[in-house]
Design a protein around this motif. Structure first.
Motif, PDB file in Angstrom:
ATOM      1  N   SER A   4       6.729 125.171  23.613  1.00  0.00           N
ATOM      2  CA  SER A   4       6.722 126.703  23.706  1.00  0.00           C
ATOM      3  C   SER A   4       8.081 127.054  22.880  1.00  0.00           C
ATOM      4  O   SER A   4       8.990 126.703  22.977  1.00  0.00           O
ATOM      5  N   ALA A   5       7.728 128.087  22.046  1.00  0.00           N
ATOM      6  CA  ALA A   5       8.854 128.915  21.458  1.00  0.00           C
ATOM      7  C   ALA A   5       9.168 130.073  22.050  1.00  0.00           C
ATOM      8  O   ALA A   5       8.267 131.062  22.356  1.00  0.00           O
ATOM      9  N   LEU A  23       7.363 131.125  13.609  1.00  0.00           N
ATOM     10  CA  LEU A  23       6.885 130.361  14.959  1.00  0.00           C
ATOM     11  C   LEU A  23       5.590 130.071  15.072  1.00  0.00           C
ATOM     12  O   LEU A  23       5.093 129.575  16.435  1.00  0.00           O
ATOM     13  N   PHE A  26       4.140 126.790  16.561  1.00  0.00           N
ATOM     14  CA  PHE A  26       4.177 126.046  17.790  1.00  0.00           C
ATOM     15  C   PHE A  26       3.087 126.224  18.693  1.00  0.00           C
ATOM     16  O   PHE A  26       2.263 127.531  18.415  1.00  0.00           O
ATOM     17  N   ILE A  29       3.967 131.163  21.688  1.00  0.00           N
ATOM     18  CA  ILE A  29       5.038 132.119  21.584  1.00  0.00           C
ATOM     19  C   ILE A  29       5.323 133.047  22.885  1.00  0.00           C
ATOM     20  O   ILE A  29       4.383 133.611  22.926  1.00  0.00           O
ATOM     21  N   ILE A  79      11.829 125.634  22.801  1.00  0.00           N
ATOM     22  CA  ILE A  79      12.763 125.993  21.749  1.00  0.00           C
ATOM     23  C   ILE A  79      13.083 127.387  21.828  1.00  0.00           C
ATOM     24  O   ILE A  79      12.136 128.244  21.852  1.00  0.00           O
ATOM     25  N   VAL A  81      14.890 130.767  20.372  1.00  0.00           N
ATOM     26  CA  VAL A  81      15.203 131.536  19.186  1.00  0.00           C
ATOM     27  C   VAL A  81      15.718 132.701  19.387  1.00  0.00           C
ATOM     28  O   VAL A  81      14.978 133.494  20.170  1.00  0.00           O
ATOM     29  N   VAL A  87      13.181 129.638  12.292  1.00  0.00           N
ATOM     30  CA  VAL A  87      13.015 128.392  12.374  1.00  0.00           C
ATOM     31  C   VAL A  87      12.063 127.613  11.158  1.00  0.00           C
ATOM     32  O   VAL A  87      10.983 128.171  11.022  1.00  0.00           O
ATOM     33  N   ALA A  92      10.440 122.346  12.464  1.00  0.00           N
ATOM     34  CA  ALA A  92       9.156 122.203  13.504  1.00  0.00           C
ATOM     35  C   ALA A  92       8.593 120.906  13.537  1.00  0.00           C
ATOM     36  O   ALA A  92       8.278 120.124  14.339  1.00  0.00           O
ATOM     37  N   ARG A 131      19.329 124.383  21.529  1.00  0.00           N
ATOM     38  CA  ARG A 131      18.355 125.251  21.630  1.00  0.00           C
ATOM     39  C   ARG A 131      16.938 124.651  21.721  1.00  0.00           C
ATOM     40  O   ARG A 131      15.965 125.310  21.826  1.00  0.00           O
ATOM     41  N   PHE A 132      16.797 123.268  21.661  1.00  0.00           N
ATOM     42  CA  PHE A 132      15.533 122.669  21.714  1.00  0.00           C
ATOM     43  C   PHE A 132      15.800 121.393  22.978  1.00  0.00           C
ATOM     44  O   PHE A 132      16.598 120.563  22.703  1.00  0.00           O
TER      45      PHE A 132
END
Length: 261
Positions: A4-5, A23, A26, A29, A79, A81, A87, A92, A131-132
């Motif tokens: 999931s972003a 994004l 992913f 979002i 992640i 953002v 990104v 990714a 961040r991840f």
């Protein structure tokens, strides 16, 4: 393995479309919006994001909602953002390969390219940000520039892999930096209060400037590096001055108000 972003927004229409476009690879979002008054929600919806609007209240920082957001996400790997960050597709692909290789919970420190006065601040790169990570048992505290606590080891993406670095689209000016400084110092006071001493005003701001310009290599960035270093020291001075102002009584003002000699 799915990711999931998460993007936090407040009146973020300037760069949001480019951020969300990057994004799309992913699996989800998620946009957590703090009651934007511009086209932020419209842009996020058009990009196919799941939008959750949270009451902003007195909160001025995205950190106020990051703990909520990471647990609102559909998938365990997240992640996080900012709305003015990109990104890269290479990052990714790298992250998907990593969690396919080993699904155990852990976190990744990702380098970021920051810009100031039109120049990439190479002297501050890689400026790692966490961040991840796997959100299981994770918690994100409400504090400026805070980072999540989590279970598992931390892995640094090599700084030499500049193709994997976040791209910070915001080209900060001096005016932008000064405007943010007031909000950030207000929020940081809480965690600095217990360790504060008035004597810090005599040396801490100067050392901060010296550290940024000399030890961290700000001199390599030309005039923008010098300006950034001085602003770093100013940030520390304003923070300490605010803490001092909390502690001080004002006998002169009170005496004058009573008309005493």
């Amino acid at each position: 393995m799915k990711i999931s972003a998460i993007v936090h927004t407040y009146n973020a229409e300037e760069h949001l479309a480019r951020c969300l476009d990057a994004l799309q690879c992913f699996d989800e979002i998620l946009v957590v919006d703090m009651e934007s008054t511009d086209r932020t929600v419209e842009i996020a919806t058009a990009a196919g994001a799941r939008v959750v609007v949270k009451e902003r209240g007195a909160h001025r920082l995205a950190e106020a909602y990051r703990d909520f957001a990471i647990h609102e996400a559909t998938y365990d790997w997240v992640i996080v953002v900012d709305a003015d960050e990109i990104v890269p597709a290479a990052l990714a692909r790298y992250l998907y390969a990593e969690i396919e290789r080993d699904p155990e919970p852990r976190a990744y420190l990702i380098p970021i390219k920051n810009y100031f006065m039109g120049r990439w601040m190479r002297c501050y790169y890689p400026d790692y940000i966490l961040r991840f990570f796997n959100r299981r048992e994770a918690h994100w505290p409400y504090a400026v520039h805070s980072r999540p606590s989590h279970l598992g080891p931390e892995i640094k993406i090599p700084a030499s892999r500049t193709d994997l670095a976040f791209i910070h689209l915001a080209n900060e000016s001096v005016a932008t930096w000064v405007r943010k400084m007031n909000n950030y110092t207000d929020t940081e006071m809480e965690r600095r209060r217990a360790r504060f001493s008035p004597l810090q005003l005599l040396y801490a701001p100067a050392y901060r400037t010296f550290k940024t310009y000399v030890l961290k290599g700000g001199w390599r960035c030309g005039w923008p590096g010098l300006v950034h270093a001085v602003l770093d020291g100013m940030y520390r001075f304003i923070l300490l001055a605010k803490l001092l102002g909390e502690r001080r009584s004002y006998p002169d003002m009170e005496r004058d108000a009573r008309g005493e000699c």
